[in-house]
Design a protein around this motif. Structure first.
Motif, mmCIF file in Angstrom:
data_model
loop_
_atom_site.group_PDB
_atom_site.id
_atom_site.type_symbol
_atom_site.label_atom_id
_atom_site.label_comp_id
_atom_site.label_asym_id
_atom_site.label_seq_id
_atom_site.Cartn_x
_atom_site.Cartn_y
_atom_site.Cartn_z
ATOM 1 N N PHE A 4 31.664 140.619 -40.558
ATOM 2 C CA PHE A 4 30.449 141.325 -40.818
ATOM 3 C C PHE A 4 30.816 143.089 -40.939
ATOM 4 O O PHE A 4 31.339 143.314 -39.798
ATOM 5 C CB PHE A 4 29.167 141.044 -39.975
ATOM 6 C CG PHE A 4 28.075 141.780 -40.379
ATOM 7 C CD1 PHE A 4 27.167 140.961 -41.483
ATOM 8 C CD2 PHE A 4 27.562 142.756 -40.045
ATOM 9 C CE1 PHE A 4 25.820 141.433 -41.546
ATOM 10 C CE2 PHE A 4 26.358 143.392 -40.291
ATOM 11 C CZ PHE A 4 25.661 142.699 -41.136
ATOM 12 N N ILE A 5 30.563 143.510 -41.931
ATOM 13 C CA ILE A 5 30.987 144.912 -42.207
ATOM 14 C C ILE A 5 29.658 145.765 -42.708
ATOM 15 O O ILE A 5 29.010 145.172 -43.518
ATOM 16 C CB ILE A 5 32.023 145.043 -43.473
ATOM 17 C CG1 ILE A 5 33.312 144.263 -43.110
ATOM 18 C CG2 ILE A 5 32.279 146.594 -43.648
ATOM 19 C CD1 ILE A 5 34.095 144.277 -44.054
ATOM 20 N N ASP A 6 29.466 146.779 -41.752
ATOM 21 C CA ASP A 6 28.336 147.697 -41.987
ATOM 22 C C ASP A 6 28.656 148.957 -42.710
ATOM 23 O O ASP A 6 29.054 149.899 -42.072
ATOM 24 C CB ASP A 6 27.480 147.715 -40.709
ATOM 25 C CG ASP A 6 26.140 148.676 -41.020
ATOM 26 O OD1 ASP A 6 26.014 148.993 -41.947
ATOM 27 O OD2 ASP A 6 25.549 148.817 -39.818
ATOM 28 N N GLU A 7 28.718 149.041 -43.940
ATOM 29 C CA GLU A 7 28.772 150.177 -45.001
ATOM 30 C C GLU A 7 30.181 150.783 -44.675
ATOM 31 O O GLU A 7 31.122 150.215 -44.031
ATOM 32 C CB GLU A 7 27.748 151.126 -44.469
ATOM 33 C CG GLU A 7 27.332 152.116 -45.497
ATOM 34 C CD GLU A 7 27.480 151.884 -46.926
ATOM 35 O OE1 GLU A 7 28.630 151.970 -47.470
ATOM 36 O OE2 GLU A 7 26.441 151.506 -47.534
ATOM 37 N N GLY A 8 30.276 152.151 -45.272
ATOM 38 C CA GLY A 8 31.467 152.524 -45.142
ATOM 39 C C GLY A 8 32.058 152.834 -46.530
ATOM 40 O O GLY A 8 32.890 153.584 -46.744
ATOM 41 N N PHE A 9 31.685 152.089 -47.406
ATOM 42 C CA PHE A 9 32.348 151.779 -49.032
ATOM 43 C C PHE A 9 32.423 153.224 -49.735
ATOM 44 O O PHE A 9 32.851 153.441 -50.502
ATOM 45 C CB PHE A 9 31.971 150.739 -49.504
ATOM 46 C CG PHE A 9 32.315 149.408 -48.997
ATOM 47 C CD1 PHE A 9 33.696 148.680 -49.072
ATOM 48 C CD2 PHE A 9 31.518 148.786 -47.980
ATOM 49 C CE1 PHE A 9 33.911 147.796 -48.344
ATOM 50 C CE2 PHE A 9 31.937 147.587 -47.351
ATOM 51 C CZ PHE A 9 33.187 147.135 -47.541
ATOM 52 N N GLY A 10 31.028 153.642 -49.626
ATOM 53 C CA GLY A 10 30.851 155.119 -50.437
ATOM 54 C C GLY A 10 31.610 155.980 -50.100
ATOM 55 O O GLY A 10 31.810 157.085 -50.767
ATOM 56 N N SER A 11 32.367 156.091 -49.106
ATOM 57 C CA SER A 11 33.326 157.264 -48.879
ATOM 58 C C SER A 11 34.748 156.811 -49.212
ATOM 59 O O SER A 11 35.734 157.753 -49.203
ATOM 60 C CB SER A 11 33.558 157.444 -47.238
ATOM 61 O OG SER A 11 33.980 156.382 -46.827
ATOM 62 N N LEU A 12 35.108 155.829 -49.868
ATOM 63 C CA LEU A 12 36.403 155.444 -50.386
ATOM 64 C C LEU A 12 36.680 155.968 -51.721
ATOM 65 O O LEU A 12 35.753 155.860 -52.492
ATOM 66 C CB LEU A 12 36.391 154.112 -50.468
ATOM 67 C CG LEU A 12 36.436 153.217 -49.060
ATOM 68 C CD1 LEU A 12 36.529 151.755 -49.062
ATOM 69 C CD2 LEU A 12 37.446 153.681 -48.157
ATOM 70 N N ASP A 13 37.788 156.251 -51.892
ATOM 71 C CA ASP A 13 37.998 156.803 -53.441
ATOM 72 C C ASP A 13 38.285 155.225 -53.999
ATOM 73 O O ASP A 13 38.300 154.141 -53.468
ATOM 74 C CB ASP A 13 39.589 157.344 -53.452
ATOM 75 C CG ASP A 13 40.788 156.452 -52.670
ATOM 76 O OD1 ASP A 13 41.048 155.543 -53.409
ATOM 77 O OD2 ASP A 13 41.321 157.025 -51.738
ATOM 78 N N THR A 14 38.266 155.536 -55.429
ATOM 79 C CA THR A 14 38.328 154.277 -56.330
ATOM 80 C C THR A 14 39.278 153.073 -56.195
ATOM 81 O O THR A 14 38.983 152.012 -55.968
ATOM 82 C CB THR A 14 38.522 154.653 -57.831
ATOM 83 O OG1 THR A 14 37.501 155.598 -58.102
ATOM 84 C CG2 THR A 14 38.322 153.397 -58.914
ATOM 85 N N GLU A 15 40.610 153.663 -55.921
ATOM 86 C CA GLU A 15 41.800 152.720 -55.440
ATOM 87 C C GLU A 15 41.518 151.907 -54.369
ATOM 88 O O GLU A 15 41.645 150.986 -53.943
ATOM 89 C CB GLU A 15 42.881 153.555 -55.371
ATOM 90 C CG GLU A 15 44.486 152.622 -55.418
ATOM 91 C CD GLU A 15 45.775 153.323 -55.180
ATOM 92 O OE1 GLU A 15 46.474 153.119 -54.672
ATOM 93 O OE2 GLU A 15 45.745 154.437 -55.820
#
Length: 67
Positions: A4-15
Motif C-alpha cells: 500500500f503506497i500513500d502518494e509521493g508520485f507527484g514529485s517524481l520526474d517522468t523517467e
C-alpha cells in the motif's frame, strides 16, 4: 502479498514515474495486491483497475473503475 503506497508520485520526474508505475504493474502481475493513493493523472491512465474516490458538495463517492 499486499503493498500500500500513500502518494509521493507527484514529485517524481517522468523517467522515475514511468519506472515506479512499471514496477507496480509488475508486482500486480506477479500476484500481489497493490494499493496506491494519488492524484497523478498518469496513474489513472496506466493502472486499469482502481477504486476512484471523488469529493463533492454533499460528500464523497467511490466507484471501482474496471477495464
Amino acid at each position: 502479498d499486499t503493498i500500500f503506497i500513500d502518494e509521493g508520485f507527484g514529485s517524481l520526474d517522468t523517467e522515475s514515474l514511468d519506472l515506479a508505475i512499471d514496477t507496480l504493474i509488475d508486482l500486480r502481475k506477479s500476484g500481489r495486491m497493490v494499493g496506491v493513493i494519488s492524484h497523478v493523472e498518469e496513474l489513472k491512465t496506466r493502472i486499469d483497475v482502481r477504486l476512484q474516490v471523488d469529493s463533492g458538495r454533499d460528500g464523497s463517492s467511490a466507484k471501482f473503475v474496471l477495464p
